[in-house]
Design an enzyme around this catalytic site. Sequence first.
Site, mmCIF file in Angstrom:
data_model
loop_
_atom_site.group_PDB
_atom_site.id
_atom_site.type_symbol
_atom_site.label_atom_id
_atom_site.label_comp_id
_atom_site.label_asym_id
_atom_site.label_seq_id
_atom_site.Cartn_x
_atom_site.Cartn_y
_atom_site.Cartn_z
ATOM 1 N N HIS A 125 -36.920 7.947 24.780
ATOM 2 C CA HIS A 125 -37.019 7.985 23.319
ATOM 3 C C HIS A 125 -35.859 7.279 22.631
ATOM 4 C CE1 HIS A 125 -39.859 11.766 23.552
ATOM 5 N NE2 HIS A 125 -40.415 10.659 23.979
ATOM 6 N N CYS A 133 -32.830 -3.664 14.332
ATOM 7 C CA CYS A 133 -33.380 -4.163 13.080
ATOM 8 C C CYS A 133 -34.848 -3.761 12.969
ATOM 9 C CB CYS A 133 -33.238 -5.682 13.034
ATOM 10 S SG CYS A 133 -34.039 -6.384 11.581
ATOM 11 N N THR A 196 -37.926 21.093 28.744
ATOM 12 C CA THR A 196 -38.863 20.379 27.869
ATOM 13 C C THR A 196 -40.114 21.213 27.658
ATOM 14 O OG1 THR A 196 -40.240 18.414 27.561
ATOM 15 C CG2 THR A 196 -39.651 18.951 29.851
HETATM 16 N N1 APR Z 1 -32.336 25.507 29.326
HETATM 17 C C1 APR Z 1 -33.591 25.103 29.630
HETATM 18 N N2 APR Z 1 -34.587 25.027 28.719
HETATM 19 C C2 APR Z 1 -34.302 25.405 27.470
HETATM 20 C C3 APR Z 1 -33.026 25.864 27.069
HETATM 21 C C4 APR Z 1 -32.008 25.897 28.071
HETATM 22 N N3 APR Z 1 -30.758 26.293 27.795
HETATM 23 N N4 APR Z 1 -33.073 26.155 25.746
HETATM 24 C C5 APR Z 1 -34.322 25.892 25.330
HETATM 25 N N5 APR Z 1 -35.080 25.445 26.359
HETATM 26 C C6 APR Z 1 -36.466 24.989 26.355
HETATM 27 C C7 APR Z 1 -37.379 25.622 25.330
HETATM 28 O O1 APR Z 1 -37.941 26.813 25.839
HETATM 29 C C8 APR Z 1 -38.428 24.524 25.120
HETATM 30 O O2 APR Z 1 -39.480 24.659 26.037
HETATM 31 O O3 APR Z 1 -36.434 23.609 26.007
HETATM 32 C C9 APR Z 1 -37.668 23.240 25.420
HETATM 33 C C10 APR Z 1 -37.381 22.369 24.213
HETATM 34 O O4 APR Z 1 -38.592 21.933 23.690
HETATM 35 P P1 APR Z 1 -38.672 20.840 22.503
HETATM 36 O O5 APR Z 1 -37.751 21.236 21.392
HETATM 37 O O6 APR Z 1 -40.111 20.643 22.195
HETATM 38 O O7 APR Z 1 -38.003 19.561 23.167
HETATM 39 P P2 APR Z 1 -38.633 18.376 23.976
HETATM 40 O O8 APR Z 1 -39.642 18.860 24.957
HETATM 41 O O9 APR Z 1 -37.497 17.580 24.459
HETATM 42 O O10 APR Z 1 -39.366 17.556 22.817
HETATM 43 C C11 APR Z 1 -39.914 16.316 23.118
HETATM 44 O O11 APR Z 1 -40.312 15.747 20.795
HETATM 45 O O12 APR Z 1 -39.253 16.086 18.790
HETATM 46 C C12 APR Z 1 -39.645 15.116 19.688
HETATM 47 O O13 APR Z 1 -38.687 13.056 20.294
HETATM 48 C C13 APR Z 1 -38.412 14.428 20.223
HETATM 49 O O14 APR Z 1 -37.697 14.054 22.486
HETATM 50 C C14 APR Z 1 -38.272 15.007 21.630
HETATM 51 C C15 APR Z 1 -39.712 15.307 22.011
#
Ligand code: APR
Length: 252
Positions: A125, A133, A196
């Site tokens: 990402h 730009c 994630t």
């Molecule tokens: N260790 C492991 N997992 C964790 C922790 C931790 N300390 N804290 C939170 N989590 C988990 C949550 O339970 C959740 O499932 O991390 C996950 C975060 O989820 P999202 O906020 O949806 O993040 P992500 O999966 O990276 O989102 C994907 O979406 O917003 C867009 O581009 C942005 O890269 C991002 C993409």
Amino acid sequence: MMKRFPEDLIKSLRNAKRVAVLTGAGASAESGVPTFREAQTGLWAEYRPEDLAAPYAFEKNPWRVWEWYEWRRGLIENVMPNKGHYALVEMEKLLKAQSVEFTLITQNVDGLHQKAGNQNVIELHGNIERTKCAKCGKVAVRWQTTETHPPHCLQDNCGGLLRPDVVWFGESLPLEALHKAMAAAQRCNIFLSIGTSTLVQPAASLPTMALDAKAVVVEINPNPTPITGRVTYALEGLSGYILPRLVAATWG
Ligand code: APR
């Protein structure tokens, strides 16, 4: 108190010839990086991130989007990698010393894996530190700051507006990075999906691709996700807690 890791998981890690790792916002949570979906604070409380991280938002009000990213850069600037990041550095070193292929794929734009010391990081990402730009697409390293609009591109009199080099909602992922990530998911013996939610495509398909290719898939997350029921091992907990212990139990 952490239960012992399953013997078969440790064996799979020790015997793997190719290891792939996918990280999301949860991997940076213990460093204090505010995640995308958390409520925003201060000046930005009234905005939804989805309404700022989007091409139409930049077209409508480029200055607002630029300022928001300046604010986010400020939040990230002073944070440090956490124990989970350092465990992945250790894992890369240990595996490379045994000529095992190691691919670290991240959805995070904060650069913390590189700051911790990982060598091969595929950024799906983009990276919030980089600027490109909006018109010609060139990554920009110099610009003139203004206080009313984002800086203009200085490339060959292009004059376009600069924007962060991150993937916005509705935009495609960098193709080379995506292809490398998919190839790694399809050929690895073991795939770790860390912090994630596996809600945002196409990154969310990578663990499934690994499963389809018969890899052992391990999820590390304190909360269930759409893939929890399908993975080989779901390790419930924080990455900063589980990863160092997993590395020690496997190679310690
Ligand atoms: N260790 C492991 N997992 C964790 C922790 C931790 N300390 N804290 C939170 N989590 C988990 C949550 O339970 C959740 O499932 O991390 C996950 C975060 O989820 P999202 O906020 O949806 O993040 P992500 O999966 O990276 O989102 C994907 O979406 O917003 C867009 O581009 C942005 O890269 C991002 C993409």
